[in-house]
Design a protein around this motif. Structure first.
Motif, short mmCIF file in Angstrom:
data_model
loop_
_atom_site.label_atom_id
_atom_site.label_comp_id
_atom_site.label_asym_id
_atom_site.label_seq_id
_atom_site.Cartn_x
_atom_site.Cartn_y
_atom_site.Cartn_z
N GLU A 272 -5.93 -2.14 -9.92
CA GLU A 272 -4.66 -2.86 -9.91
C GLU A 272 -4.32 -3.22 -8.47
N VAL A 273 -4.10 -4.50 -8.25
CA VAL A 273 -3.75 -4.99 -6.90
C VAL A 273 -2.34 -5.56 -6.98
N TRP A 274 -1.52 -5.22 -5.98
CA TRP A 274 -0.11 -5.60 -6.02
C TRP A 274 0.11 -7.07 -5.68
N GLY A 275 1.17 -7.61 -6.30
CA GLY A 275 1.61 -8.97 -5.98
C GLY A 275 0.78 -10.02 -6.71
N THR A 276 0.85 -11.25 -6.18
CA THR A 276 0.14 -12.36 -6.83
C THR A 276 -1.21 -12.65 -6.16
N TYR B 15 -0.81 -14.46 2.61
CA TYR B 15 -1.88 -14.48 3.60
C TYR B 15 -1.62 -13.42 4.67
N ARG B 16 -2.68 -12.75 5.10
CA ARG B 16 -2.56 -11.78 6.18
C ARG B 16 -3.75 -11.92 7.13
N GLU B 17 -3.47 -11.51 8.37
CA GLU B 17 -4.50 -11.48 9.42
C GLU B 17 -4.77 -9.99 9.71
N THR C 154 11.47 -6.86 2.98
CA THR C 154 10.79 -5.60 2.66
C THR C 154 10.61 -4.71 3.89
N ASN C 155 10.64 -5.31 5.09
CA ASN C 155 10.44 -4.45 6.27
C ASN C 155 11.41 -4.72 7.41
N GLU C 156 12.63 -5.18 7.06
CA GLU C 156 13.52 -5.55 8.15
C GLU C 156 14.00 -4.34 8.96
N SER D 209 -6.28 -14.89 2.23
CA SER D 209 -5.31 -14.52 1.20
C SER D 209 -5.60 -13.09 0.73
N ILE D 210 -4.59 -12.44 0.15
CA ILE D 210 -4.79 -11.09 -0.38
C ILE D 210 -5.83 -11.14 -1.51
N LYS D 211 -5.89 -12.25 -2.23
CA LYS D 211 -6.91 -12.40 -3.27
C LYS D 211 -8.31 -12.36 -2.63
N GLY E 138 3.03 0.88 4.62
CA GLY E 138 2.86 -0.41 3.97
C GLY E 138 4.15 -0.92 3.34
N ILE E 139 4.01 -1.95 2.56
CA ILE E 139 5.15 -2.68 2.02
C ILE E 139 6.06 -1.78 1.17
N LEU E 140 5.48 -0.87 0.39
CA LEU E 140 6.29 -0.01 -0.48
C LEU E 140 7.06 1.03 0.33
N ALA E 141 6.37 1.69 1.25
CA ALA E 141 7.02 2.71 2.08
C ALA E 141 8.15 2.09 2.90
N ASN E 142 7.90 0.89 3.42
CA ASN E 142 8.92 0.22 4.22
C ASN E 142 10.18 -0.07 3.41
N SER E 143 10.00 -0.47 2.14
CA SER E 143 11.19 -0.84 1.38
C SER E 143 11.86 0.36 0.72
N PRO F 158 5.97 -6.64 -4.86
CA PRO F 158 6.26 -7.78 -3.95
C PRO F 158 5.04 -8.26 -3.17
N ASP F 159 5.06 -9.55 -2.84
CA ASP F 159 4.03 -10.12 -1.95
C ASP F 159 4.40 -9.89 -0.49
N GLY F 160 5.70 -9.70 -0.26
CA GLY F 160 6.15 -9.61 1.14
C GLY F 160 6.17 -10.98 1.77
N THR G 95 -1.22 -7.72 15.01
CA THR G 95 -1.18 -8.13 13.62
C THR G 95 -1.50 -6.91 12.74
N ASN G 96 -1.66 -7.08 11.42
CA ASN G 96 -1.96 -5.95 10.53
C ASN G 96 -3.28 -5.28 10.96
N LEU G 97 -3.27 -3.95 10.99
CA LEU G 97 -4.42 -3.19 11.50
C LEU G 97 -5.14 -2.44 10.40
N SER H 111 0.39 3.67 2.20
CA SER H 111 -0.63 2.98 3.00
C SER H 111 -0.44 1.47 3.02
N HIS H 112 -1.17 0.85 3.93
CA HIS H 112 -1.26 -0.61 3.97
C HIS H 112 -2.34 -1.07 2.98
N VAL H 113 -2.46 -2.39 2.86
CA VAL H 113 -3.30 -2.91 1.77
C VAL H 113 -4.78 -2.53 1.91
N ILE H 114 -5.36 -2.57 3.10
CA ILE H 114 -6.81 -2.32 3.19
C ILE H 114 -7.17 -0.89 2.79
O1 GFB Z 1 -0.46 -4.03 3.91
P1 GFB Z 1 0.86 -4.26 3.29
O2 GFB Z 1 1.53 -3.12 2.65
O3 GFB Z 1 1.79 -4.83 4.42
O4 GFB Z 1 0.73 -5.40 2.17
P2 GFB Z 1 2.65 -6.11 4.79
C1 GFB Z 1 0.07 -6.62 2.43
C2 GFB Z 1 -0.07 -7.41 1.13
O5 GFB Z 1 -1.01 -6.73 0.30
C3 GFB Z 1 1.22 -7.56 0.30
C4 GFB Z 1 -0.51 -6.64 -1.02
O6 GFB Z 1 1.25 -8.87 -0.24
C5 GFB Z 1 1.00 -6.53 -0.81
O7 GFB Z 1 1.71 -6.83 -2.00
N1 GFB Z 1 -1.12 -5.50 -1.72
C6 GFB Z 1 -1.93 -5.60 -2.80
C7 GFB Z 1 -0.99 -4.20 -1.44
N2 GFB Z 1 -2.26 -4.40 -3.26
C8 GFB Z 1 -1.71 -3.49 -2.43
C9 GFB Z 1 -1.74 -2.07 -2.39
O8 GFB Z 1 -2.33 -1.40 -3.22
N3 GFB Z 1 -1.06 -1.48 -1.36
C10 GFB Z 1 -0.39 -2.21 -0.40
N4 GFB Z 1 0.24 -1.56 0.58
N5 GFB Z 1 -0.33 -3.57 -0.44
C11 GFB Z 1 3.69 -4.34 6.35
C12 GFB Z 1 5.08 -4.01 6.78
O9 GFB Z 1 3.83 -5.45 5.57
O10 GFB Z 1 2.84 -4.68 7.41
C13 GFB Z 1 5.12 -3.16 7.96
O11 GFB Z 1 5.78 -3.51 5.69
C14 GFB Z 1 4.14 -3.57 9.04
O12 GFB Z 1 6.41 -3.17 8.47
C15 GFB Z 1 2.78 -3.83 8.47
O13 GFB Z 1 4.59 -4.71 9.71
C16 GFB Z 1 1.79 -4.32 9.50
O14 GFB Z 1 1.86 -6.98 5.68
O15 GFB Z 1 3.27 -6.79 3.63
#
Ligand code: GFB
Length: 342
Positions: free
Chosen positions: A211-215, A219-221, A139-141, A254-256, A75-80, A279-281, A171-173, A185-188
């Protein structure tokens, strides 16, 4: 480009990364579709970053079809925070597998990229031709550059050697088999686990708060991994082109809205607290999936149903881990904190 080329069900099919989120879904799907000769190698058996080891493995097993779904992901943290691993591991894995597939004359290879290859400010929905038209999300370049190199590898081997190597950009899986470790991990999966943990600790008197990250405004798919697995086989049998092709649902939120949907499935009473220091990314990355649709493929798993079934899988795993280890379910989470090589 659209001519169907069915794959014999007894062909030797190698799934690189068969233990990861995508690879395990692909193994399930290929088995269900009647494939009888699936080839795999664990990380201990074969380091995919080692060209001579990968060449030797290909020479011995001679796969006819390859699904290249291995990689260091997160996810966003591991990538950065782990840029070196994300760029090195992925560039090496893509390079060795593509080259070895060429060496043994693989009939078809499908390479899996990511929607983060597109510019941060791409026009939405994002069409395939927006690749390399602007700066990437920071965050993920590192990961994105490696994934773009993978697309270019497939194109180069196609052009110079005539290899039928194709690239799919999902897209995001999410789904069963995901990584639920909160730092990588990723957000889901992260939110499923956080809401689940909050429910467990609230029953012993703690605040039912997550606690949920960012604002929450990004938007994500999201695509269920079982849908992606079906799309991969569909593309391997129906697509042969120089250009990569997007794989998604064509719908985002939206993430919200996502956080509220996961709360409703896992822990309806929970309060959400936003940590805006995180970060929101990228603000939005909705894929244009009209090319895939025109070929005749559509996803089947609606997001809320997919969240509910993924949560069921998570609960079963937590319970199974706890039973095996004789500990409480809450303490058992670390048992399925997957490592990041998919
Ligand atoms: O899923 P995620 O880490 O991936 O984060 P990205 C998506 C959004 O969810 C961001 C928010 O706006 C995060 O700030 N978020 C909220 C959280 N709470 C959380 C949480 O507890 N954990 C995480 N992880 N996110 C990744 C890329 O970006 O997507 C990779 O870094 C890859 O390279 C992947 O492309 C599909 O969509 O931001």
């Amino acid at each position: 480009m659209t001519r169907a080329q069915p794959i014999d069900r007894d062909a030797r099919v190698y799934v690189a990364g068969h233990r990861g989120l995508v690879g395990s879904a692909l193994m399930r799907h290929l088995a269900a579709e009647g494939f009888t000769n699936l080839l795999t190698a664990t990380r201990d058996e074969l380091d995919l970053r080692d060209q001579s080891a990968v060449s030797a493995w290909f020479a011995e097993h001679r796969p006819e079809y390859v699904f290249l779904v291995a990689g260091t992901v997160g996810g966003i943290l591991a990538n950065s925070t782990r840029p070196a691993e994300f760029i090195y591991d992925n560039m090496m894995i893509h390079g060795t597998v593509v080259h070895s597939a060429y060496e043994v004359g693989v009939t078809k290879l499908l390479y899996l990229g990511s929607s983060c290859i597109y510019p941060r400010h791409a026009t939405q929905p994002i069409t395939e031709d927006q690749l390399l038209t602007g700066p990437l999300e920071q965050t993920n370049e590192w990961y994105a550059i490696a994934k773009i190199a993978g697309i270019k590898l497939c194109q180069a081997y196609r052009r110079q050697y005539g290899c039928d190597f194709i690239s799919a950009m999902p897209t995001n899986l999410y789904g069963p088999g995901d990584n639920f470790d909160l730092t990588s991990s990723h957000v889901i999966p992260a939110l499923i686990r956080k809401f689940h943990d909050a429910k467990a600790t609230a029953s012993s008197g703690s605040l039912n708060e997550v606690e949920v990250w960012g604002t929450g405004s990004a938007y994500r798919e999201f695509l269920h991994v079982d849908d992606l697995a079906a799309a991969c086989l569909f593309l391997a049998e129906h697509y042969s082109d120089d250009s990569h092709i997007n794989v998604g649902t064509g719908v985002d939120l939206s993430i919200k809205e996502l956080a509220e949907a996961i709360r409703d499935v896992v822990n309806p009473g929970a309060h959400i607290r936003w940590d805006t220091s995180k970060p929101d990314g990228t603000p939005r990355k909705l894929l244009d999936v009209s090319r895939l649709r025109a070929l005749g493929w559509d996803p089947t798993i609606e997001l809320r149903a997919g969240l509910a079934s993924t949560y069921e899988w998570f609960v079963e795993r937590v319970a199974a881990d706890a039973a095996l280890r004789g500990i409480s379910a809450h303490d058992a989470h670390t048992a399925h904190d997957a490592h990041t090589v998919a």
